[in-house]
Write a protein that holds these residues in place. Structure first.
Motif, short mmCIF file in Angstrom:
data_model
loop_
_atom_site.label_atom_id
_atom_site.label_comp_id
_atom_site.label_asym_id
_atom_site.label_seq_id
_atom_site.Cartn_x
_atom_site.Cartn_y
_atom_site.Cartn_z
N ALA A 20 0.84 -1.21 0.00
CA ALA A 20 0.00 0.00 0.00
C ALA A 20 0.87 1.25 0.00
CB ALA A 20 -0.93 -0.02 1.21
N ARG A 21 1.94 1.25 0.80
CA ARG A 21 2.83 2.41 0.83
C ARG A 21 3.48 2.63 -0.54
NH1 ARG A 21 4.62 0.00 5.61
NH2 ARG A 21 6.71 -0.33 4.73
N ALA A 51 -3.95 1.53 -3.10
CA ALA A 51 -3.49 1.66 -1.71
C ALA A 51 -4.66 1.48 -0.74
CB ALA A 51 -2.82 3.01 -1.49
N ASP A 52 -5.79 2.12 -1.04
CA ASP A 52 -6.98 1.98 -0.19
C ASP A 52 -7.44 0.53 -0.14
OD1 ASP A 52 -7.19 4.59 0.61
OD2 ASP A 52 -8.57 5.17 -0.99
N ARG A 65 -3.21 1.57 8.99
CA ARG A 65 -3.94 2.15 7.88
C ARG A 65 -3.91 3.68 7.95
NH1 ARG A 65 -10.17 0.56 6.67
NH2 ARG A 65 -10.50 1.74 8.61
N ALA A 66 -3.97 4.21 9.16
CA ALA A 66 -3.90 5.67 9.32
C ALA A 66 -2.59 6.22 8.77
CB ALA A 66 -4.06 6.04 10.79
N SER A 67 -1.49 5.51 8.99
CA SER A 67 -0.20 6.00 8.50
C SER A 67 -0.18 6.04 6.98
CB SER A 67 0.94 5.14 9.04
OG SER A 67 0.92 3.84 8.47
N VAL A 68 -0.79 5.05 6.33
CA VAL A 68 -0.86 5.06 4.87
C VAL A 68 -1.77 6.18 4.39
CG1 VAL A 68 -1.50 3.73 2.82
CG2 VAL A 68 -0.36 2.59 4.72
N ALA A 112 -0.95 9.39 2.01
CA ALA A 112 -1.71 9.71 0.80
C ALA A 112 -2.40 11.07 0.88
CB ALA A 112 -2.75 8.61 0.56
N GLY A 113 -2.23 11.77 2.01
CA GLY A 113 -2.85 13.08 2.16
C GLY A 113 -4.29 13.03 2.63
#
Length: 532
Positions: free
Chosen positions: A162-163, A174-175, A195-198, A202-203
């Protein structure tokens, strides 16, 4: 998790709110072990096994530079035929280099690990992470896919991919990958943090906030970290954090924890009226019972200049628990603002009886003593506090102020201000107080350059930076710039009425401009943020 634990978590994780966690107390057993290692190495500096063991101990202490030095020496002296120990040493050095962000060096050791143990799952994950950090995304993707082949349910692989997808601007993928990872363990708070870090990468800050709130509601294990992340996001995007918490409240209107977190964050951003509304909601609707609620209300009312209401709340908080050392400090501040200096001193002394090393109590006692004309005793208190916290710049400023204005000891005062300049702090941060110290040392040109740079590079998310800049310019005699900063601060919602209208401490205040008609006009025009 009850509100008391949430409060402690916020206090320990929210450096932005002016709190600092205490350092871990020394462990006598571990200290004895380190002395034993040193004794062995004094006898034989080439003792590879001792070097390896001490390196591991340094690593566990997060002292990575010393750990790296020891493990490098251990590998130098370990026999080539001792393959098992060498493998463990290479593993340790790879871990150390990862923690030091020395990714190229880490990859070299990880390649050695994987060549000796091709099924080493952790080493492949670390190598993928190191390659990602170096921007070598195709190679990182290959490692994360290898992990996925070995374990189709690997969350490490999914989040790693995802990253990479974010870096490749494939946000939809990524989602999807993050959601797959969450579905594997939806009852584990860690997965929401990841998931929050990804999402942050992603903004998608709103999505990240939602995940941190989910982490808090899922289990207690990661609550401090989730709270810390919410506080960090609130520094630059306060509305998105409040919006996320408000959504959580609409979905669970009887969950006092969400109101409490929203109130604490609002209070930390000087939005006292919003904080008061949430604290009152918790109390009035019996969502939770905790003396800290009334203590927090006291702090909010104190900041708004409503001292009688603050006193009622802090008295209730004190009467409701014996664990009330900090509540007595708050009461001392309130009594000092009311002009009840004997009571202010008594409250500070009570706090010190309960917690002799409390710097908050020592400062409260010193300020009460000043008001009572006991500058010598105040100076002693501040000296003791300085020994407890030698790297606290504001404390050094207070001490210098007392020595200069009350003790008439200019030489000692200058030494205290010079101490601020010598502290290992980022010079261009407002709370280094560097410019205030320079001003006291008659180095005004340097001080002016400092405040101009701070204002130029700092994102003033709640008006506090412009408030302190207004203090600086007021003390420097530049009233026009002081009022410009005051207007900017008030516009951003800095609602600490006590600081604006009452505070006279340490020459870090706006007292020199309070008699100017522009001052009262600005306060009146912005009266809504103070509830006036």
């Amino acid at each position: 998790m009850n509100l008391r634990k949430i409060a402690i978590s916020l206090i320990l994780s929210a450096g932005a709110f002016g709190f600092t966690a205490s350092a871990e107390a020394p462990n006598p057993m571990k200290e004895a072990l380190m002395k034993a290692y040193q004794a062995l190495l004094d006898e034989d500096p080439h003792d590879a096994e001792t070097l390896f063991r001490r390196a591991n101990e340094y690593y566990l202490r997060n002292d990575y530079i010393k750990a790296l030095d020891d493990i490098n020496n251990a590998l130098k002296y370990l026999p080539e035929e001792d393959l098992d120990t060498r493998f463990q040493a290479i593993q340790l050095r790879a871990n150390i280099n990862m923690m030091l962000h020395r990714y190229e060096q880490a990859i070299g050791d990880l390649n050695s690990e994987i060549s000796l143990d091709p099924q080493n799952y952790v080493a492949v994950y670390q190598r993928g992470t190191a390659l990602y950090e170096l921007g070598r995304y195709p190679e990182a993707k290959a490692d994360f896919r290898l992990l996925q082949q070995r374990n189709p349910r690997s969350q490490e692989a999914l989040f790693g991919l995802a990253r990479v997808a974010v870096k490749e601007n494939n946000l939809g993928l990524a989602d999807e990958l993050c959601d797959q990872a969450v579905e594997l363990s939806p009852s584990n708070s860690q997965v929401y943090l990841r998931r929050a870090s990804v999402r942050t990468l992603a903004g998608n800050e709103q999505g990240a906030v939602d995940d941190y709130i989910l982490a808090i509601s899922t289990d207690q294990e990661n609550t401090p970290r989730a709270l810390r992340e919410l506080v960090e996001i609130s520094k630059t995007n306060y509305p998105v954090v409040i919006a996320g918490l408000s959504t959580a409240i609409r979905q669970a209107p009887r969950n006092g924890m969400y109101y409490f977190i929203r109130a604490m964050i609002a209070q930390g951003h000087c939005n006292y009226l919003a904080a008061i509304a949430d604290y009152d909601r918790i109390i009035n609707e019996n969502l939770d019972s905790y003396p800290g609620l009334n203590a927090a209300l006291a702090e909010c009312y104190f900041a708004l200049g409503k001292f009688d209401t603050a006193l009622l709340n802090i008295d209730y908080a004190i009467s409701a628990t014996r664990d009330n050392e900090r509540y007595y400090v708050i009461k001392s501040q309130i009594q000092r603002a009311l002009g009840n200096y004997d009571s202010a001193l008594s409250c500070a002394e009570t706090a010190l009886e309960k917690e002799p090393d409390s710097n908050e109590a020592l400062i409260a006692k010193a300020l009460a003593q000043l008001r009572l004309g006991n500058s010598a005793d105040a100076s002693v208190c501040l000296s003791e506090a300085t020994m407890n916290a030698p790297e606290d710049p504001y404390l050094a400023i207070i001490r210098g102020w007392v020595l200069k204005d009350y003790r008439r000891q200019k030489k000692n005062a200058d030494m205290s201000f010079e101490r601020v300049l010598d502290m290992d702090l980022a010079h261009d941060q407002i709370k280094s107080y560097r410019g205030f110290a320079l001003l006291q040392l008659d180095r005004k040109e340097e001080a002016d350059r400092w405040i101009e740079r701070v204002l130029a590079i700092t994102d003033d998310y709640d008006g506090e930076v412009n408030y302190l800049a207004a203090c600086y310019y007021a003390q420097a005699g530049n009233s026009d710039k002081a009022f410009k900063c005051m207007a900017a601060s008030l516009e951003k919602g800095y609602a600490n009425y006590y600081n604006w209208a009452v505070n006279t401490e340490a020459d870090v205040n706006v007292e020199p401009i309070r008699k100017d008609p522009r001052f009262s006009a600005l306060l009146k025009a912005n009266g809504a943020i103070f509830g006036r």
